[in-house]
Design an enzyme around this catalytic site. Sequence first.
Site, PDB file in Angstrom:
ATOM      1  CD1 TRP A  88      -2.580   1.718   0.415  1.00 17.32           C
ATOM      2  CD2 TRP A  88      -1.922   1.985   2.536  1.00 17.32           C
ATOM      3  NE1 TRP A  88      -3.225   2.815   0.924  1.00 17.32           N
ATOM      4  CE2 TRP A  88      -2.847   3.001   2.215  1.00 17.32           C
ATOM      5  CE3 TRP A  88      -1.372   1.938   3.823  1.00 17.32           C
ATOM      6  CZ2 TRP A  88      -3.225   3.972   3.141  1.00 17.32           C
ATOM      7  CZ3 TRP A  88      -1.751   2.898   4.742  1.00 17.32           C
ATOM      8  CH2 TRP A  88      -2.673   3.910   4.403  1.00 17.32           C
ATOM      9  CG  ASP A 105      -1.513  -7.610   0.708  1.00 25.31           C
ATOM     10  OD1 ASP A 105      -2.360  -8.523   0.782  1.00 25.31           O
ATOM     11  OD2 ASP A 105      -1.812  -6.399   0.809  1.00 25.31           O
ATOM     12  CE1 TYR A 135      -4.166  -1.283  -0.743  1.00 24.63           C
ATOM     13  CE2 TYR A 135      -2.435  -2.902  -0.982  1.00 24.63           C
ATOM     14  CZ  TYR A 135      -3.508  -2.401  -0.283  1.00 24.63           C
ATOM     15  OH  TYR A 135      -3.903  -3.007   0.875  1.00 24.63           O
ATOM     16  CE  LYS A 168      -5.369  -6.679   0.503  1.00 27.83           C
ATOM     17  NZ  LYS A 168      -4.254  -5.859   0.015  1.00 27.83           N
ATOM     18  CG  HIS A 224      -9.570  -3.804  -0.344  1.00 28.19           C
ATOM     19  ND1 HIS A 224      -8.689  -3.249  -1.231  1.00 28.19           N
ATOM     20  CD2 HIS A 224      -9.059  -3.563   0.883  1.00 28.19           C
ATOM     21  CE1 HIS A 224      -7.678  -2.697  -0.556  1.00 28.19           C
ATOM     22  NE2 HIS A 224      -7.889  -2.873   0.724  1.00 28.19           N
TER      23      HIS A 224
HETATM   24  N1  NAP Z   1      -6.904  -5.020   3.552  1.00 31.62           N
HETATM   25  C1  NAP Z   1      -6.815  -3.743   3.911  1.00 31.62           C
HETATM   26  O1  NAP Z   1      -7.821  -3.002   4.008  1.00 31.62           O
HETATM   27  C2  NAP Z   1      -5.466  -3.171   4.245  1.00 31.62           C
HETATM   28  C3  NAP Z   1      -5.369  -1.959   4.954  1.00 31.62           C
HETATM   29  C4  NAP Z   1      -4.097  -1.482   5.267  1.00 31.62           C
HETATM   30  C5  NAP Z   1      -2.983  -2.192   4.886  1.00 31.62           C
HETATM   31  N2  NAP Z   1      -3.104  -3.367   4.148  1.00 31.62           N
HETATM   32  C6  NAP Z   1      -1.902  -4.130   3.691  1.00 31.62           C
HETATM   33  O2  NAP Z   1      -1.028  -4.329   4.783  1.00 31.62           O
HETATM   34  C7  NAP Z   1       0.253  -3.774   4.482  1.00 31.62           C
HETATM   35  C8  NAP Z   1       0.952  -3.285   5.733  1.00 31.62           C
HETATM   36  O3  NAP Z   1       0.192  -2.321   6.425  1.00 31.62           O
HETATM   37  P1  NAP Z   1       0.538  -0.753   6.410  1.00 31.62           P
HETATM   38  O4  NAP Z   1       1.187  -0.430   5.142  1.00 31.62           O
HETATM   39  O5  NAP Z   1      -0.720  -0.057   6.781  1.00 31.62           O
HETATM   40  O6  NAP Z   1       1.505  -0.508   7.642  1.00 31.62           O
HETATM   41  P2  NAP Z   1       2.737  -1.261   8.348  1.00 31.62           P
HETATM   42  O7  NAP Z   1       3.318  -2.321   7.500  1.00 31.62           O
HETATM   43  O8  NAP Z   1       2.286  -1.607   9.729  1.00 31.62           O
HETATM   44  O9  NAP Z   1       3.778  -0.060   8.497  1.00 31.62           O
HETATM   45  C9  NAP Z   1       4.396   0.542   7.401  1.00 31.62           C
HETATM   46  C10 NAP Z   1       5.210   1.718   7.897  1.00 31.62           C
HETATM   47  O10 NAP Z   1       6.243   1.252   8.766  1.00 31.62           O
HETATM   48  C11 NAP Z   1       7.509   1.730   8.339  1.00 31.62           C
HETATM   49  N3  NAP Z   1       8.488   0.642   8.554  1.00 31.62           N
HETATM   50  C12 NAP Z   1       8.621  -0.504   7.856  1.00 31.62           C
HETATM   51  N4  NAP Z   1       9.592  -1.283   8.354  1.00 31.62           N
HETATM   52  C13 NAP Z   1      10.105  -0.600   9.414  1.00 31.62           C
HETATM   53  C14 NAP Z   1      11.143  -0.883  10.328  1.00 31.62           C
HETATM   54  N5  NAP Z   1      11.838  -2.014  10.273  1.00 31.62           N
HETATM   55  N6  NAP Z   1      11.414   0.049  11.292  1.00 31.62           N
HETATM   56  C15 NAP Z   1      10.704   1.191  11.359  1.00 31.62           C
HETATM   57  N7  NAP Z   1       9.702   1.523  10.516  1.00 31.62           N
HETATM   58  C16 NAP Z   1       9.403   0.621   9.548  1.00 31.62           C
HETATM   59  C17 NAP Z   1       7.340   2.088   6.894  1.00 31.62           C
HETATM   60  O11 NAP Z   1       8.144   3.188   6.552  1.00 31.62           O
HETATM   61  P3  NAP Z   1       9.329   3.103   5.449  1.00 31.62           P
HETATM   62  O12 NAP Z   1       8.648   2.923   4.130  1.00 31.62           O
HETATM   63  O13 NAP Z   1       9.990   4.417   5.626  1.00 31.62           O
HETATM   64  O14 NAP Z   1      10.174   1.931   5.829  1.00 31.62           O
HETATM   65  C18 NAP Z   1       5.874   2.490   6.804  1.00 31.62           C
HETATM   66  O15 NAP Z   1       5.711   3.852   7.105  1.00 31.62           O
HETATM   67  C19 NAP Z   1      -0.093  -2.672   3.471  1.00 31.62           C
HETATM   68  O16 NAP Z   1       1.039  -2.188   2.799  1.00 31.62           O
HETATM   69  C20 NAP Z   1      -1.098  -3.384   2.615  1.00 31.62           C
HETATM   70  O17 NAP Z   1      -0.445  -4.290   1.730  1.00 31.62           O
HETATM   71  C21 NAP Z   1      -4.340  -3.864   3.854  1.00 31.62           C
END
Ligand code: NAP
Length: 268
Positions: free
Chosen positions: A29, A52, A57, A82, A115
Amino acid sequence: MADVTTKKAGIPAVEAKGARIPLLGLGTWELRGRVCARVVEQALRLGYRHIDTAEMYDNEREVGEGLRGSGVKRDEVFITTKIWPTHFAPREFDRAVHECLARLRLSDVDLLLLHWPSTRLPLAETISVLVKAKRDGLARHIGVSNFSVAQIEEATRLSGVPLVCNQFECNPFVDQSALIKACRQLGMAVVAYSPIARGRVRDNELLSRIGAAHKKSATQVCLRFLVQQHMVVIPRTSKVERLSENAAIFDFSLSETEMASIAALARA
Ligand SMILES: NC(=O)c1ccc[n+]([C@@H]2O[C@H](COP(=O)([O-])OP(=O)(O)OC[C@H]3O[C@@H](n4cnc5c(N)ncnc54)[C@H](OP(=O)(O)O)[C@@H]3O)[C@@H](O)[C@H]2O)c1
């Protein structure tokens, strides 16, 4: 439950209703353009085997590019996409799935998800178009995302075909115990999105302290906490150097006491 600690190369998988889903995937995302293609390619080179994405996206083209650029064979990678609720009417759904596949340049995906539940259309109708996509060979497995306990129960009842997962927000700061329990009872895998609370876990004191004892970061402890409960995690990063950090979670274990103290964060 099987142990999910391994010194061997390769990422363990969770089995649900005939699907084998790698416990670690790359979330995409907000990853766009060249950054997206590059991060996907590097992740696969580093050993990630699960990506994913979603039509919403706006990056399926780049996910496909990253996959091809990595040189990893298609059948070794688990790809999820999705469909957005505005495309749930039967003809729209079929067209949307074909468009996802065209952007990814794939003949099928491993997992196709709704989704979000639709607020307009009856669930029976939506489930039947999802099932049809599987029957048509467009998806190897199907599932849902952001469904409540009542909705996964109803969806399972309506679908003649296994729904292999529910993908929803899950990290140490949110209490999803009722939904996790319901998924387990129905034999569905839990796919945890925002598993590191959009980066916020990095600054958590408890996770940092536990991490120091294992020579791991707070983020790694958080991801380990989830995979140790057999939840699939899909952390996103735009930074290649963080890909390895987020993947190094299968070579240590958290004790029962550590697991319990992290679980208490959601109730705090
Ligand atoms: N089904 C749904 O409705 C839905 C909703 C939300 C998300 N999703 C899926 O779930 C995935 C993950 O969720 P998310 O993107 O919301 O959030 P997340 O994976 O919980 O967090 C991503 C954030 O964490 C940072 N990050 C990553 N690795 C890190 C580390 N080792 N140390 C510190 N910061 C770190 C990233 O920044 P940097 O880029 O600067 O590393 C980014 O800002 C999405 O990308 C998507 O594929 C699905």
